[in-house]
Design a protein around this motif. Structure first.
Motif: not given
Length: 273
Positions: A6, A10, A13, A18-20, A108-110, A112, A131
């Motif tokens: 992760s 991260d 990114l 990010t939304s999460a 999850d689509d993220d 990370s 993912t």
């Protein structure tokens, strides 16, 4: 599959929110967040102060629902759970307390988030991480290990989808998922309610989530109910309802929070015409 850590993901990114990570910050957990995430979340809290309570209510609803679903289904699949919190139990802990060894899949689509969940929970009995975009639920068996995929066609499954306000078109998501669920399966959804938001609030949410690579889609409670019915689900009473923040251990659904909708539904033995 060679999963990146992760931290590696991260680091790629961290220059944009990010939304999460925004959601984690709103829940009070800044350990996963970088400057852009904190900045975006603070703008949202200034514009719409109740978002902080809404995200905490969302996590509470998901945990309470997982506990309920563990009593009536044989496995649990959750999409968009996000980063776990040390302040509340996680879904496999809740379900295994009711149904030891019950398969739990975190999707999850993220990447990370998935990498973090895999590192934290990947060795736990009955826990699977993958993912996947929410639209990938139309190919749900391919996202699960063999035993869990077999259960889909044989036993009721509990599914929790969070953050559907970030999905532009619900119809293919809900219908694509429905075709894999047997009668008696349960579905729960969380969705930010925009019925009472101002145009300014909606505009700020849309802009912030656009910087996070997500498309915020305003949707009323009636629209959410209609989408579920079109896909063949039977809504549980009282249908999409606003939620009041609660402690994570509280299993009752308390109504009254104006920004967050929660709804549960059942796959019927025969889809109503």
């Amino acid at each position: 599959m060679n999963l990146r850590s992760s931290e590696e993901i991260d680091s790629l990114l961290m220059t944009k929110p990010t939304s999460a990570r925004i959601a984690a910050y709103l829940r009070g957990d800044s350990s996963h967040c970088y400057g852009p995430d904190r900045e975006a979340a603070n703008i949202l809290m200034t514009t719409t102060p109740l978002l902080k309570e809404a995200e905490r209510a969302r996590r509470g609803f998901v945990i309470a629902t997982a506990r309920t679903f563990a009593t009536v289904t044989r496995q649990l699949i959750v999409h968009g759970y996000g980063y776990p919190s040390s302040a509340s139990p996680n879904l496999h802990h809740v379900t295994h307390a009711v149904h030891p060894g019950m398969p739990v899949a975190y999707l999850d689509d993220d990447p990370s988030v998935t990498a973090y969940l895999h590192r934290q929970f990947g060795r736990h009995r009955g826990v699977h991480t993958a993912t996947a975009a929410m639209h990938d639920l139309s190919s749900l068996p391919a996202l699960l290990p063999g035993d869990s995929a077999d259960l889909l066609s044989d036993r009721p499954t509990g599914v929790i989808l969070t953050g559907l306000e970030l999905i532009r078109d619900l119809n293919p998501v809900l219908a694509g998922l429905r075709k894999h669920l047997v009668a008696g399966s349960r579905l729960a959804i969380t969705h930010l309610r925009t019925d009472e938001m101002t145009f300014f609030e909606i505009g700020e949410l849309t802009g912030i989530y656009r910087t996070a690579g997500a498309l915020f889609t305003p949707r009323s409670s009636d629209a959410l109910a209609a989408a579920l019915k079109r896909a063949g689900y039977v809504l549980d009473e009282p249908g999409p309802a606003t939620l009041h923040p609660w402690e994570a251990h509280n299993s009752r659904h308390v109504l009254g929070h104006r920004l967050l909708l929660g709804v549960t539904a059942t796959v019927p033995h025969q889809i109503a015409a």
